[in-house]
Design a protein around this motif. Structure first.
Motif, PDB file in Angstrom:
ATOM      1  N   CYS A 170       0.958  -1.128   0.117  1.00  0.00           N
ATOM      2  CA  CYS A 170      -0.167   0.013   0.100  1.00  0.00           C
ATOM      3  C   CYS A 170       0.899   1.149  -0.042  1.00  0.00           C
ATOM      4  CB  CYS A 170      -0.820   0.187   1.238  1.00  0.00           C
ATOM      5  SG  CYS A 170       0.024   0.303   2.624  1.00  0.00           S
ATOM      6  N   PHE A 171       0.184   2.468  -0.204  1.00  0.00           N
ATOM      7  CA  PHE A 171       0.763   3.653  -0.296  1.00  0.00           C
ATOM      8  C   PHE A 171       0.142   4.460   0.874  1.00  0.00           C
ATOM      9  CE2 PHE A 171       1.097   2.074  -4.353  1.00  0.00           C
ATOM     10  CZ  PHE A 171       2.217   2.515  -5.069  1.00  0.00           C
ATOM     11  N   ILE A 172       0.900   5.157   1.845  1.00  0.00           N
ATOM     12  CA  ILE A 172       0.582   5.882   2.993  1.00  0.00           C
ATOM     13  C   ILE A 172       1.108   7.317   2.522  1.00  0.00           C
ATOM     14  CG2 ILE A 172       0.759   6.205   5.438  1.00  0.00           C
ATOM     15  CD1 ILE A 172       1.608   3.388   5.592  1.00  0.00           C
ATOM     16  N   LEU A 173      -0.034   8.212   2.249  1.00  0.00           N
ATOM     17  CA  LEU A 173       0.177   9.468   1.686  1.00  0.00           C
ATOM     18  C   LEU A 173       0.199  10.560   2.862  1.00  0.00           C
ATOM     19  CD1 LEU A 173      -0.903  11.173  -1.308  1.00  0.00           C
ATOM     20  CD2 LEU A 173      -1.538  12.425   0.576  1.00  0.00           C
ATOM     21  N   PHE A 174       1.365  11.588   2.905  1.00  0.00           N
ATOM     22  CA  PHE A 174       1.238  12.482   3.936  1.00  0.00           C
ATOM     23  C   PHE A 174       1.454  13.850   3.244  1.00  0.00           C
ATOM     24  CE2 PHE A 174       2.989   8.834   5.805  1.00  0.00           C
ATOM     25  CZ  PHE A 174       2.592   8.908   7.216  1.00  0.00           C
ATOM     26  N   GLY A 175       0.549  14.925   3.803  1.00  0.00           N
ATOM     27  CA  GLY A 175       0.466  16.188   3.210  1.00  0.00           C
ATOM     28  C   GLY A 175       1.643  16.891   3.329  1.00  0.00           C
ATOM     29  N   PRO A 204      -5.040  18.354   0.901  1.00  0.00           N
ATOM     30  CA  PRO A 204      -6.235  19.365   0.209  1.00  0.00           C
ATOM     31  C   PRO A 204      -7.543  18.261   0.639  1.00  0.00           C
ATOM     32  CG  PRO A 204      -4.608  19.182  -1.308  1.00  0.00           C
ATOM     33  CD  PRO A 204      -4.082  18.457  -0.161  1.00  0.00           C
ATOM     34  N   ASP A 205      -8.626  19.082   1.105  1.00  0.00           N
ATOM     35  CA  ASP A 205      -9.928  18.207   1.410  1.00  0.00           C
ATOM     36  C   ASP A 205     -10.451  17.765   0.391  1.00  0.00           C
ATOM     37  OD1 ASP A 205      -9.680  19.187   3.967  1.00  0.00           O
ATOM     38  OD2 ASP A 205     -11.131  21.049   3.742  1.00  0.00           O
ATOM     39  N   VAL A 206     -10.321  18.216  -1.066  1.00  0.00           N
ATOM     40  CA  VAL A 206     -10.691  17.550  -2.145  1.00  0.00           C
ATOM     41  C   VAL A 206     -10.071  16.238  -2.242  1.00  0.00           C
ATOM     42  CG1 VAL A 206      -9.109  18.220  -3.673  1.00  0.00           C
ATOM     43  CG2 VAL A 206     -11.235  17.637  -4.781  1.00  0.00           C
ATOM     44  N   MET A 207      -8.763  16.032  -1.943  1.00  0.00           N
ATOM     45  CA  MET A 207      -8.149  14.674  -1.920  1.00  0.00           C
ATOM     46  C   MET A 207      -8.851  13.539  -0.945  1.00  0.00           C
ATOM     47  SD  MET A 207      -4.368  15.890  -2.963  1.00  0.00           S
ATOM     48  CE  MET A 207      -3.626  14.139  -2.600  1.00  0.00           C
ATOM     49  N   LYS A 222     -11.681  13.935   0.551  1.00  0.00           N
ATOM     50  CA  LYS A 222     -12.935  13.202   0.200  1.00  0.00           C
ATOM     51  C   LYS A 222     -12.910  12.459  -0.683  1.00  0.00           C
ATOM     52  CE  LYS A 222     -14.831  17.744   1.990  1.00  0.00           C
ATOM     53  NZ  LYS A 222     -15.368  18.985   1.726  1.00  0.00           N
ATOM     54  N   SER A 223     -12.050  12.153  -1.477  1.00  0.00           N
ATOM     55  CA  SER A 223     -12.130  11.033  -2.596  1.00  0.00           C
ATOM     56  C   SER A 223     -12.354   9.653  -2.071  1.00  0.00           C
ATOM     57  CB  SER A 223     -10.726  11.054  -3.412  1.00  0.00           C
ATOM     58  OG  SER A 223      -9.847  10.699  -2.616  1.00  0.00           O
ATOM     59  N   ASP A 224     -11.550   9.439  -0.730  1.00  0.00           N
ATOM     60  CA  ASP A 224     -11.822   8.275   0.033  1.00  0.00           C
ATOM     61  C   ASP A 224     -11.689   8.148   1.552  1.00  0.00           C
ATOM     62  OD1 ASP A 224     -12.023   5.171   0.622  1.00  0.00           O
ATOM     63  OD2 ASP A 224     -10.340   4.930  -0.930  1.00  0.00           O
ATOM     64  N   LEU A 225     -12.576   8.593   2.095  1.00  0.00           N
ATOM     65  CA  LEU A 225     -12.715   8.890   3.464  1.00  0.00           C
ATOM     66  C   LEU A 225     -12.330   7.735   4.488  1.00  0.00           C
ATOM     67  CD1 LEU A 225     -15.781  11.390   3.819  1.00  0.00           C
ATOM     68  CD2 LEU A 225     -13.031  11.909   3.988  1.00  0.00           C
ATOM     69  N   LYS A 226     -12.845   6.430   3.975  1.00  0.00           N
ATOM     70  CA  LYS A 226     -12.418   5.541   4.679  1.00  0.00           C
ATOM     71  C   LYS A 226     -11.000   4.968   4.916  1.00  0.00           C
ATOM     72  CE  LYS A 226     -13.077   1.711   1.344  1.00  0.00           C
ATOM     73  NZ  LYS A 226     -13.476   2.129   0.253  1.00  0.00           N
ATOM     74  N   ARG A 227     -10.327   5.638   3.778  1.00  0.00           N
ATOM     75  CA  ARG A 227      -8.684   5.431   3.905  1.00  0.00           C
ATOM     76  C   ARG A 227      -8.081   6.568   4.632  1.00  0.00           C
ATOM     77  NH1 ARG A 227      -8.831   2.288  -1.216  1.00  0.00           N
ATOM     78  NH2 ARG A 227      -8.944   0.244  -0.369  1.00  0.00           N
ATOM     79  N   CYS A 228      -8.649   7.397   5.367  1.00  0.00           N
ATOM     80  CA  CYS A 228      -7.941   8.651   6.051  1.00  0.00           C
ATOM     81  C   CYS A 228      -8.050   8.275   7.220  1.00  0.00           C
ATOM     82  CB  CYS A 228      -8.942   9.913   5.910  1.00  0.00           C
ATOM     83  SG  CYS A 228      -9.211  10.696   4.404  1.00  0.00           S
ATOM     84  N   VAL A 229      -6.593   8.329   7.891  1.00  0.00           N
ATOM     85  CA  VAL A 229      -6.097   7.989   9.201  1.00  0.00           C
ATOM     86  C   VAL A 229      -5.681   9.095   9.946  1.00  0.00           C
ATOM     87  CG1 VAL A 229      -5.984   5.684   8.606  1.00  0.00           C
ATOM     88  CG2 VAL A 229      -3.999   7.001   8.613  1.00  0.00           C
ATOM     89  N   ARG A 230      -5.437   8.932  11.343  1.00  0.00           N
ATOM     90  CA  ARG A 230      -4.821  10.130  11.903  1.00  0.00           C
ATOM     91  C   ARG A 230      -4.177   9.445  13.134  1.00  0.00           C
ATOM     92  NH1 ARG A 230      -7.833  10.466  16.702  1.00  0.00           N
ATOM     93  NH2 ARG A 230      -9.764   9.797  16.792  1.00  0.00           N
ATOM     94  N   ILE A 231      -3.292  10.251  13.829  1.00  0.00           N
ATOM     95  CA  ILE A 231      -2.365   9.842  15.114  1.00  0.00           C
ATOM     96  C   ILE A 231      -3.114  10.603  16.276  1.00  0.00           C
ATOM     97  CG2 ILE A 231      -0.076  10.057  16.052  1.00  0.00           C
ATOM     98  CD1 ILE A 231       1.146  10.088  13.148  1.00  0.00           C
ATOM     99  N   PRO A 232      -3.494   9.989  17.125  1.00  0.00           N
ATOM    100  CA  PRO A 232      -4.129  10.684  18.381  1.00  0.00           C
ATOM    101  C   PRO A 232      -2.910  11.506  18.940  1.00  0.00           C
ATOM    102  CG  PRO A 232      -4.554   8.301  18.281  1.00  0.00           C
ATOM    103  CD  PRO A 232      -3.493   8.601  17.418  1.00  0.00           C
TER     104      PRO A 232
END
Length: 160
Positions: free
Chosen positions: A95-100, A107-110, A112-122
């Protein structure tokens, strides 16, 4: 092999540090432009030390170029706005793990393309974000752990 993707990175020392981490973990690095620095900058080389020449790195003009050259890529986006904690997903071995970028994230437009693959660090609510190099290391090592650190040395040569 796992893949780290930096979207429009701005600080050469962060990218150099991440490149070094990628070499140490047998991970590919993908840089999506425009970059905020030149690839021959001293700060980039200094942070990457002598590992930069061993780095498996690809450079793209923009995000569309990245998608075109990596068809079917499974991309997780690490962003403070992600609803899922980075440990709540199963990272595929390729897989690819993308960081901004450091100043603005992804960007929000990116996102929103796949919200289930958006992750965060607490983090504590008062904290905007971690240093990019630290964030990459945290998420990358979780992905490596889930894939049983495939291809990495399991024992230290110093303590065996």
């Amino acid at each position: 092999m796992l893949n780290i993707v930096l979207y429009e990175p701005e600080i050469p020392a962060n990218t150099g540090n991440i490149g070094r981490t990628c070499v140490a973990t047998n991970t590919r690095l993908h840089l999506i432009g425009p970059l905020g620095f030149k690839l021959n900058e001293k700060a980039l080389k200094r942070a990457g030390m002598d590992y930069w020449s061993d780095l498996d790195v690809s450079i793209y003009i923009d995000y569309q170029d990245f998608l075109k050259k990596n068809p079917g890529a499974v991309v997780y986006m690490a962003e403070t706005k992600g609803e899922r904690v980075y440990t709540e997903v199963k990272y595929e071995p390729d897989c690819f793990i993308l960081f901004g970028k450091e100043s603005a994230g992804i960007p929000d437009v990116m996102l929103k393309s796949d919200l289930k693959r958006c992750v965060r660090i607490p983090m504590a609510y008062e904290t905007r974000s971690l240093n990019l190099g630290n964030a990459v290391a945290v998420v990358l090592y979780e992905a490596l752990r889930q894939n049983e650190f495939f291809g990495l040395a399991g024992k230290s040569k110093y303590f065996s």
